[in-house]
Design a protein around this motif. Structure first.
Motif, short mmCIF file in Angstrom:
data_model
loop_
_atom_site.label_atom_id
_atom_site.label_comp_id
_atom_site.label_asym_id
_atom_site.label_seq_id
_atom_site.Cartn_x
_atom_site.Cartn_y
_atom_site.Cartn_z
N GLN A 208 -6.46 -3.21 -3.70
CA GLN A 208 -5.27 -3.29 -2.85
C GLN A 208 -5.18 -2.05 -1.97
O GLN A 208 -5.73 -0.99 -2.30
CB GLN A 208 -4.01 -3.39 -3.71
N GLY A 209 -4.44 -2.15 -0.87
CA GLY A 209 -4.19 -0.99 -0.04
C GLY A 209 -5.47 -0.29 0.38
O GLY A 209 -6.39 -0.89 0.91
N ASP B 193 -2.38 3.07 -5.33
CA ASP B 193 -2.67 1.70 -4.89
C ASP B 193 -3.36 0.93 -6.00
O ASP B 193 -4.16 1.49 -6.76
CB ASP B 193 -3.57 1.72 -3.65
N ALA C 13 0.85 -1.19 0.00
CA ALA C 13 0.00 0.00 0.00
C ALA C 13 0.88 1.24 0.00
O ALA C 13 2.10 1.16 0.20
CB ALA C 13 -0.91 0.00 1.23
#
Length: 340
Positions: A108-109, A104, A82
């Motif tokens: 994700q993140g 990101d 991240a």
């Protein structure tokens, strides 16, 4: 019956609310008390969202130096990573007067999720990532800032950056930081046949065999460069935790790598730096060798630890900003065209 129906309705509503929360973008991360200032967000760090390609919103962060910028760097974290994991590198680049952006990945993140299971990497293809990267370069990152625009793609983000460059992207240079090609799974990955079967019977959205949910006592995916820092951010921010990916994600990742290989990298004419750890498997070293041979204007370096990797990225950015060229071994490269 009326009371039971009301209770059931309330439970369903609460479940729907939790699923919505699990899918929502996240930008209110807390600084872990165990981390020092070097791993804190840079001064002036700001969050934003970009949405393209039909996927959920993707989170990006940005900070700029106080003085006139010498260029811009756009970082793409790999699977399980991240923007918070990139603060140390961002600080080093900003100190040398580069504007730093971190995007990101899809799911994700702090990006939005397409699955109600937040720690599951789930995409059907990488078109949203490619579209979001294009939108960042063309619409979000200012194109009137002096100096180069440099992409830094870590781990599994490397084929995303390479595919975007194959399709066209107004970048001056690219860094492939410990590029990955193997599946981001802790255990034995499923075979291509198992992935195809799972998707054929409608189970592609499930976590793939060999993977597991996030656990605080297990090694974390994507934490190779700075495992203690990586774990500290997840301990303080459950929304950043990632376990193994789905069968769909694996199929999409294999397809993306196949696209990159099929088109070849001979047309990616920008200056490239391939970075890998000094101690790595033969397969990883062979992949880096293959990438650098395929990229027309490539240098390859090794690093020992996060600080050395960060410094090599900074040095590469400085070289492009100051000299406008990179000299691999004894071969001078033509000066890249200025951007902006």
């Amino acid at each position: 019956m009326g009371t039971r129906g009301a209770i059931l309705g309330l439970l369903l509503l609460l479940a729907a609310c939790r699923a919505d929360e699990a899918r929502a973008p996240f930008s209110d991360s807390r600084i872990p008390p165990s981390l020092g200032p070097a791993d804190w967000p840079p001064v002036g760090w700001t969050w934003g969202l970009v949405q393209a390609g039909g996927g959920p919103p993707q989170r990006y962060g940005v900070a700029a130096p106080d003085d006139v910028a010498r260029g811009q760097v756009l970082i793409l974290p790999g699977y399980g990573q991240a923007a918070e994991d990139q603060y140390r590198l961002a600080r080093a680049l900003i100190a040398e007067r580069f504007v730093v952006w971190v995007l990101d990945g899809a799911g994700q993140g702090g990006s939005g999720r397409s699955s109600g299971t937040r720690d599951l990497g789930q995409v059907s293809d990488f078109n949203p990532d490619l579209a979001a990267l294009k939108a960042m370069i063309e619409r979000v990152v200012p194109n009137d800032t002096p100096g180069p625009l440099i992409l830094v793609a870590q781990g599994e983000a490397a084929p995303i950056a390479l595919r975007r460059l194959q399709l066209s992207a107004a970048a001056t240079g690219v860094v492939l930081l410990d590029p990955g090609q193997s599946d981001p799974i802790a255990g034995p990955p499923p075979s291509d046949q198992a992935i195809a079967w799972a998707r054929r019977v409608g189970l592609g959205h499930l976590r793939a065999s060999g993977g597991a949910p996030w656990r605080g006592d297990a090694p974390e995916i994507g934490a190779a460069l700075a495992p203690a820092t990586h774990r500290a951010w997840r301990a303080a921010n459950p929304d950043l935790r990632m376990g193994g990916p789905s069968y769909d994600w694996l199929a999409a990742y294999h397809a993306l790598n196949a696209q990159v290989q099929a088109q070849g990298l001979g047309g990616v004419g920008i200056v490239s730096l391939v970075l890998g750890p000094a101690q790595s498997s033969k397969a990883s070293a062979d992949l880096r060798d293959h990438l650098c041979r395929a990229l027309p204007r490539c240098v390859q370096q090794r690093f020992d630890g996060q600080d050395q990797a960060d410094q090599q990225v900074v040095s590469f950015a400085e070289t492009l900003a100051v000299q406008g060229m990179v000299t691999p071994v004894s071969h001078s490269l033509p000066k890249p065209a200025p951007r902006g």
